[in-house]
Design a protein around this motif. Structure first.
Motif, PDB file in Angstrom:
ATOM      1  N   GLU A 158       0.837  -1.207   0.000  1.00 44.21           N
ATOM      2  CA  GLU A 158       0.000   0.000   0.000  1.00 44.21           C
ATOM      3  C   GLU A 158       0.870   1.255   0.000  1.00 44.21           C
ATOM      4  O   GLU A 158       0.641   2.187  -0.773  1.00 44.21           O
ATOM      5  N   TYR A 159       1.903   1.266   0.851  1.00 41.24           N
ATOM      6  CA  TYR A 159       2.797   2.416   0.916  1.00 41.24           C
ATOM      7  C   TYR A 159       3.512   2.634  -0.417  1.00 41.24           C
ATOM      8  O   TYR A 159       3.597   3.759  -0.911  1.00 41.24           O
ATOM      9  N   CYS A 160       4.000   1.549  -1.010  1.00 41.27           N
ATOM     10  CA  CYS A 160       4.723   1.666  -2.292  1.00 41.27           C
ATOM     11  C   CYS A 160       3.816   2.221  -3.382  1.00 41.27           C
ATOM     12  O   CYS A 160       4.244   3.059  -4.191  1.00 41.27           O
ATOM     13  N   GLU A 161       2.566   1.762  -3.404  1.00 40.29           N
ATOM     14  CA  GLU A 161       1.625   2.245  -4.422  1.00 40.29           C
ATOM     15  C   GLU A 161       1.327   3.735  -4.238  1.00 40.29           C
ATOM     16  O   GLU A 161       1.326   4.509  -5.197  1.00 40.29           O
ATOM     17  N   VAL A 162       1.093   4.149  -2.994  1.00 45.82           N
ATOM     18  CA  VAL A 162       0.800   5.566  -2.720  1.00 45.82           C
ATOM     19  C   VAL A 162       2.035   6.419  -3.029  1.00 45.82           C
ATOM     20  O   VAL A 162       1.913   7.525  -3.565  1.00 45.82           O
ATOM     21  N   ARG A 163       3.216   5.901  -2.722  1.00 47.90           N
ATOM     22  CA  ARG A 163       4.453   6.641  -3.003  1.00 47.90           C
ATOM     23  C   ARG A 163       4.665   6.808  -4.508  1.00 47.90           C
ATOM     24  O   ARG A 163       5.061   7.875  -4.981  1.00 47.90           O
ATOM     25  N   ARG A 164       4.396   5.737  -5.286  1.00 52.48           N
ATOM     26  CA  ARG A 164       4.504   5.834  -6.755  1.00 52.48           C
ATOM     27  C   ARG A 164       3.534   6.886  -7.289  1.00 52.48           C
ATOM     28  O   ARG A 164       3.875   7.678  -8.171  1.00 52.48           O
ATOM     29  N   LYS A 165       2.313   6.867  -6.742  1.00 52.59           N
ATOM     30  CA  LYS A 165       1.305   7.840  -7.165  1.00 52.59           C
ATOM     31  C   LYS A 165       1.786   9.265  -6.868  1.00 52.59           C
ATOM     32  O   LYS A 165       1.648  10.164  -7.701  1.00 52.59           O
ATOM     33  N   GLU A 166       2.380   9.460  -5.694  1.00 56.82           N
ATOM     34  CA  GLU A 166       2.895  10.779  -5.321  1.00 56.82           C
ATOM     35  C   GLU A 166       4.006  11.214  -6.276  1.00 56.82           C
ATOM     36  O   GLU A 166       4.005  12.344  -6.771  1.00 56.82           O
ATOM     37  N   LYS A 167       4.948  10.329  -6.543  1.00 58.35           N
ATOM     38  CA  LYS A 167       6.063  10.662  -7.437  1.00 58.35           C
ATOM     39  C   LYS A 167       5.558  11.030  -8.832  1.00 58.35           C
ATOM     40  O   LYS A 167       6.038  11.987  -9.447  1.00 58.35           O
ATOM     41  N   ARG A 168       4.605  10.225  -9.341  1.00 58.38           N
ATOM     42  CA  ARG A 168       4.052  10.505 -10.674  1.00 58.38           C
ATOM     43  C   ARG A 168       3.419  11.889 -10.721  1.00 58.38           C
ATOM     44  O   ARG A 168       3.648  12.654 -11.661  1.00 58.38           O
ATOM     45  N   LEU A 169       2.614  12.211  -9.691  1.00 63.00           N
ATOM     46  CA  LEU A 169       1.943  13.507  -9.665  1.00 63.00           C
ATOM     47  C   LEU A 169       2.954  14.642  -9.559  1.00 63.00           C
ATOM     48  O   LEU A 169       2.833  15.647 -10.264  1.00 63.00           O
ATOM     49  N   HIS A 170       3.952  14.495  -8.700  1.00 61.96           N
ATOM     50  CA  HIS A 170       4.954  15.550  -8.548  1.00 61.96           C
ATOM     51  C   HIS A 170       5.719  15.784  -9.852  1.00 61.96           C
ATOM     52  O   HIS A 170       5.950  16.935 -10.248  1.00 61.96           O
ATOM     53  N   LYS A 171       6.103  14.705 -10.532  1.00 61.28           N
ATOM     54  CA  LYS A 171       6.802  14.872 -11.815  1.00 61.28           C
ATOM     55  C   LYS A 171       5.916  15.561 -12.836  1.00 61.28           C
ATOM     56  O   LYS A 171       6.371  16.433 -13.587  1.00 61.28           O
TER      57      LYS A 171
END
Length: 192
Positions: A40-53
């Motif tokens: 769950e943490y990895c998925e939310v972190r990927r989502k955050e990185k994608r949005l920030h980029k």
């Protein structure tokens, strides 16, 4: 004095996703890093990185459009102010090289020519070299090694530095046995 905010692309949506990631991290820690919590943490972190980029790309694109508009509308002062503000963290990379005489070369063509010259000399040298007690004649393939002379004192010091409780080598002799053997074994090592 008010602090300057450089992250103009970081908006409410980015803040919300970052908060979700932080909450997922806390949950992961509370659950002792169970597989579901980690995923769950990895998925939310990927989502955050994608949005920030994505937000940063959009912001950079908008900045370039504004710069182009300022340049084309002859607002030179505003153009350079905005350009200098955006380049504040930019560190230009200088590529320099020295020639044989020590003169600094800065043009790309001169640097490439110097590197070609250096490797030509390195790869096609006819001279033999002296490297740490070994004479190497590259053209004839003769390698003459001068064996270093060991003293009993050097061998005893090396034996003292051996670590205990380590796996034995190919001869199946442990460091403890070598240390226990004493100075007679050191003499035997030198003579063999």
């Amino acid at each position: 004095m008010e602090r300057i905010k450089y992250k103009n692309w970081f908006d409410g949506e980015c803040e919300q996703v970052t908060n979700q990631k932080n909450q997922a991290y806390k949950r992961m820690q509370q659950r002792n890093h169970t597989q579901g919590a980690v995923e769950e943490y990895c998925e939310v972190r990927r989502k955050e990185k994608r949005l920030h980029k994505k937000k940063k790309r959009e912001y950079d694109k908008q900045e370039l459009i504004e710069l182009e508009h300022l340049r084309s509308s002859n607002e030179i002062r505003a153009f350079y102010q905005k350009l200098n503000k955006s380049r504040k963290d930019f560190q230009p990379r200088s590529t320099l090289c020295r020639d044989k005489e020590g003169t600094i070369l800065s043009s790309d063509e001169a640097i490439l020519e110097r590197w070609a010259q250096y490797f030509e000399e390195l790869l096609n040298s006819n001279a033999s070299e002296q490297v740490e007690g070994m004479t190497i004649d590259w053209n004839q393939g003769n390698f003459e090694a001068e064996e270093p002379v060991l003293t009993i004192k050097e061998v005893e010091q090396a034996i003292k530095k051996l670590k205990n409780k380590k796996a034995p080598g190919m001869d199946l002799i442990t460091a403890e046995l070598v240390k226990f053997a004493g100075p007679e074994y050191a003499k035997h090592l030198i003579s063999s």
